[in-house]
Design a protein around this motif. Sequence first.
Motif, mmCIF file in Angstrom:
data_model
loop_
_atom_site.group_PDB
_atom_site.id
_atom_site.type_symbol
_atom_site.label_atom_id
_atom_site.label_comp_id
_atom_site.label_asym_id
_atom_site.label_seq_id
_atom_site.Cartn_x
_atom_site.Cartn_y
_atom_site.Cartn_z
ATOM 1 N N GLY A 309 18.689 55.948 -8.255
ATOM 2 C CA GLY A 309 17.617 55.360 -9.263
ATOM 3 C C GLY A 309 17.701 54.144 -9.747
ATOM 4 O O GLY A 309 17.566 53.341 -8.710
ATOM 5 N N HIS A 312 19.635 51.354 -7.691
ATOM 6 C CA HIS A 312 19.296 51.211 -6.310
ATOM 7 C C HIS A 312 19.582 49.685 -5.737
ATOM 8 O O HIS A 312 19.133 48.809 -6.324
ATOM 9 C CB HIS A 312 17.959 51.456 -5.798
ATOM 10 C CG HIS A 312 17.715 52.119 -4.672
ATOM 11 N ND1 HIS A 312 17.966 51.112 -3.575
ATOM 12 C CD2 HIS A 312 17.240 53.226 -4.026
ATOM 13 C CE1 HIS A 312 17.723 51.787 -2.259
ATOM 14 N NE2 HIS A 312 17.033 52.817 -2.487
ATOM 15 N N ARG A 318 13.136 51.330 -2.802
ATOM 16 C CA ARG A 318 12.877 52.155 -3.887
ATOM 17 C C ARG A 318 11.376 52.362 -4.252
ATOM 18 O O ARG A 318 10.715 53.410 -4.518
ATOM 19 C CB ARG A 318 13.676 52.177 -5.275
ATOM 20 C CG ARG A 318 13.382 53.098 -6.221
ATOM 21 C CD ARG A 318 14.179 52.939 -7.657
ATOM 22 N NE ARG A 318 14.268 53.608 -8.526
ATOM 23 C CZ ARG A 318 13.689 53.468 -9.953
ATOM 24 N NH1 ARG A 318 13.415 52.259 -10.299
ATOM 25 N NH2 ARG A 318 13.420 54.528 -10.781
ATOM 26 N N ARG A 322 8.635 55.359 -3.817
ATOM 27 C CA ARG A 322 7.951 55.759 -4.758
ATOM 28 C C ARG A 322 6.432 56.175 -4.416
ATOM 29 O O ARG A 322 5.812 56.935 -4.986
ATOM 30 C CB ARG A 322 7.992 54.753 -6.025
ATOM 31 C CG ARG A 322 7.596 55.437 -7.322
ATOM 32 C CD ARG A 322 8.198 54.422 -8.372
ATOM 33 N NE ARG A 322 7.512 53.154 -8.426
ATOM 34 C CZ ARG A 322 8.021 52.229 -9.094
ATOM 35 N NH1 ARG A 322 8.991 52.274 -9.983
ATOM 36 N NH2 ARG A 322 7.705 50.901 -9.087
ATOM 37 N N GLU A 337 16.414 61.311 -9.106
ATOM 38 C CA GLU A 337 16.854 60.091 -9.168
ATOM 39 C C GLU A 337 18.298 60.002 -9.707
ATOM 40 O O GLU A 337 18.479 60.454 -10.928
ATOM 41 C CB GLU A 337 15.994 59.241 -9.836
ATOM 42 C CG GLU A 337 14.923 58.595 -8.974
ATOM 43 C CD GLU A 337 14.359 57.398 -9.418
ATOM 44 O OE1 GLU A 337 14.171 56.462 -8.724
ATOM 45 O OE2 GLU A 337 14.052 57.366 -10.660
#
Length: 426
Positions: A309, A312, A318, A322, A337
């Motif tokens: 989460g 990271h 990340r 997403r 996450e």
Amino acid sequence: MQIILTIVAVLLVVAVAGFAYLTASVNAEADDDDAIVSVPPIEENADAFMRALAGGVAQHVLGGNEMTILQNGVQIFPALFDAMTTARESIHFSTFIYESGSVPKSFADALSAAARRGIEVRVVLDSRGSKKIPPALITQMGEAGCQVRWFRSVQWYTFARYNHRTHRKLLIIDGKLAFTGGVGIADEWGGDGDSPAHWRDTHVRIVGPAVATVQAAFVDTWNEATGELPIGEKYFPILAPAGDVGICAIQSNPTSATSDARRSMAALIAGSGRRLWITNAYFVPTPPFIKALSDAKARGVDVKILMPGLHHDQPAVRRASRHTWPGLLRGNVELYEFEPTMHHAKIVVVDGTVTSIGSINFDPRSFALNAEFGVVALDRGIAAQLEEAFTTDLGHARRVTEDVLRCLSLRQKFRDTICYWLRAQL
């Protein structure tokens, strides 16, 4: 002056065009699909699945192994250090990340001590991932008698090869005991994975016939780095059965769009019938994998993905991840996450029976660029341990929902799209 500016402008255009071409070509490889024509369902016949998987990655299922799960640095590093002190003939070690700090110094000390007592110590460090290692540690290991080599140092005339890294994490003692998984040599991997300063990760200890496959992966890495092949009998001894775990090695050397890392992941997803729980540090599925995961969910599989989460270590990855979430959520795939710290593990547990663990990330770099290594194990006890750990981790995770995506600004979505386009270079 005008001529100089013109030359500079032309060179910049050529550089940008070259980077765009390289990125587009690698992305095209990454997006290729390994269409699974047929695969035995794991839930119905796990043995048949393992044989099929082995055929797909040009390996064999080796029975008679003992495999021990090691969680976080508090379990992993003591086991590694203890193993190095027991070595009698050889220590073979390869890693992607080797940095500075207490853990790296202790590791160098252990390797140096082994070399000084006459053990053959071979070390391969990836020249990109280990660029932060203090030169003093290289000198120390070399003076102690360790053979330390760099994997693909950067050269202007070999940049295309430089982009293909070795991401393998391997430690083999006397050809009889092996470790592999996700852990690098840095202080972030110390501790118990319970704070931002201490990452969450998993390694495995292997005794039995499958140790030869880990050794083979090291020999392959060493050969690439040095041109030498250490394949004597003492490196590949006769290995007696030590347990009941069946193991298929995944030794991936991407030379085309269909690496063994990708094939194994595609087969695990296609073979799932009840549960498909994936933990991955760098989860950037391409469109074929988004479809495969959604299809698994549609046929009634409980598909859950656990990712890092806010902690990271690669924010751009990340963001790239997403960008894939809308398609996965439309397919009703559950996304989570992990909140306490960076979760660096690479694990797949299928139907409470088959488990994949190693260095393989669920991203284009692992599937299309890096040399990777992992093991797929057939053992209900191993699967149960990792399912329990997964469930515990979910208790410290935030579920990703459509509401989370609706809160993203246009600027955030634009950055996510750019990062996704650059995903093969991250």
